[in-house]
Design a protein around this motif. Sequence first.
Motif, PDB file in Angstrom:
ATOM      1  N   THR A  43      54.026  21.702   9.587  1.00 51.05           N
ATOM      2  CA  THR A  43      53.832  22.306  10.812  1.00 51.05           C
ATOM      3  C   THR A  43      52.607  22.501  11.453  1.00 51.05           C
ATOM      4  O   THR A  43      52.399  22.469  12.819  1.00 51.05           O
ATOM      5  CB  THR A  43      54.503  24.039  10.461  1.00 51.05           C
ATOM      6  OG1 THR A  43      55.899  23.604   9.942  1.00 51.05           O
ATOM      7  CG2 THR A  43      54.741  24.789  11.524  1.00 51.05           C
ATOM      8  N   GLN A  85      60.524  26.008  13.303  1.00 51.67           N
ATOM      9  CA  GLN A  85      61.164  25.978  12.225  1.00 51.67           C
ATOM     10  C   GLN A  85      62.296  27.071  12.390  1.00 51.67           C
ATOM     11  O   GLN A  85      63.322  26.975  11.887  1.00 51.67           O
ATOM     12  CB  GLN A  85      59.972  26.472  11.137  1.00 51.67           C
ATOM     13  CG  GLN A  85      60.200  25.761   9.708  1.00 51.67           C
ATOM     14  CD  GLN A  85      59.362  25.863   8.946  1.00 51.67           C
ATOM     15  OE1 GLN A  85      58.312  25.679   9.181  1.00 51.67           O
ATOM     16  NE2 GLN A  85      59.439  25.856   7.514  1.00 51.67           N
ATOM     17  N   GLU A 177      62.208  21.046  11.344  1.00 51.13           N
ATOM     18  CA  GLU A 177      63.405  21.182  10.534  1.00 51.13           C
ATOM     19  C   GLU A 177      64.537  21.629  11.289  1.00 51.13           C
ATOM     20  O   GLU A 177      65.045  22.751  10.896  1.00 51.13           O
ATOM     21  CB  GLU A 177      62.784  22.293   9.514  1.00 51.13           C
ATOM     22  CG  GLU A 177      61.577  21.949   8.534  1.00 51.13           C
ATOM     23  CD  GLU A 177      61.705  22.793   7.535  1.00 51.13           C
ATOM     24  OE1 GLU A 177      62.455  23.435   6.744  1.00 51.13           O
ATOM     25  OE2 GLU A 177      60.587  22.788   6.883  1.00 51.13           O
TER      26      GLU A 177
HETATM   27 MG   LIG Z   1      56.622  23.900   8.095  1.00 51.20          MG
END
Ligand SMILES: [Mg+2]
Length: 254
Positions: A43, A85, A177
């Motif tokens: 991320t 996410q 994700e």
């Molecule tokens: Mg992450």
Amino acid sequence: MSLLEVKNLTLRFGGLTAVDDVSFTVDNNSITGLIGQNGAGKTTVFNLLTYVYQPNSGQVFLDGQEMKGKKPHQAVAQGLTRTFQNIRLFRNMPVIDNVKVGCLRQGKYSVPSGVFRLPSFWREEKETHKKAMELLEVFELESYADHYAGSLPYGQQRKLEICRALATNPRILLLDEPAAGMNPSETEELMSTIDKIRKHFMIAVLLIEHDMKLVMGICEKIVVLNYGRVIAEGSPEEIKNNEEVITAYLGSEV
Ligand SMILES: [Mg+2]
Ligand SMILES: Nc1ncnc2c1ncn2[C@@H]1O[C@H](COP(=O)(O)OP(=O)(O)O)[C@@H](O)[C@H]1O
């Protein structure tokens, strides 16, 4: 030349090197996977690409142009759009309006034409509505257009997020994700949607994902991060058989 080139990118948080000398490329119209354990720095790489953080060192090139010194909202104008996410939709707004928000970032009408509702405003509004509906159709979400976004089943909400991201006309779509929390059939559907939009919109996708079936099934290339460092870059086949990757991440999973 690659569409996106990340060169020796490093970011430290105090004593922790979250992204450590990371280099990789993303080709035009390709799907590239970014995988690694929780905390590997995936991320943070997205945050660096979208100007949330400034790197301590290293460079990023988009179409050969160095990306630097901009603010997060400017990444979209440059052609990089991301999802998060955790779902970030306007839950109390209709589905169609969530997509229109993405379209409007490129709105051409002037402020007075919007305030006074001049003909140019309505023309633009009509075009935006049409474009948003077309996008919803690609995702088979058109029948939900007037439902509140928050009322959609979870899997459909994740699709809507991608739909809204696409409304900004990205050249590269960053998905963090997208299958998190999905059941196997939703994941399967998402997989074919991602492949479909890559072809339909001729864009590149950089995908962070834990679901190995999804990653191995649709990515041409996979980059593996471990404690902030790239330990492997290659085709799904190469990654599956890479000893270091198996030890650090895959284990007996595949
Ligand atoms: Mg992450
Ligand atoms: N803003 C921050 N401040 C301090 N540490 C951070 C920050 N963001 C992320 N980290 C740390 O950097 C590492 C990488 O995090 P992250 O990129 O979120 O990993 P991943 O997405 O691969 O799970 C982790 O150890 C995390 O705790």
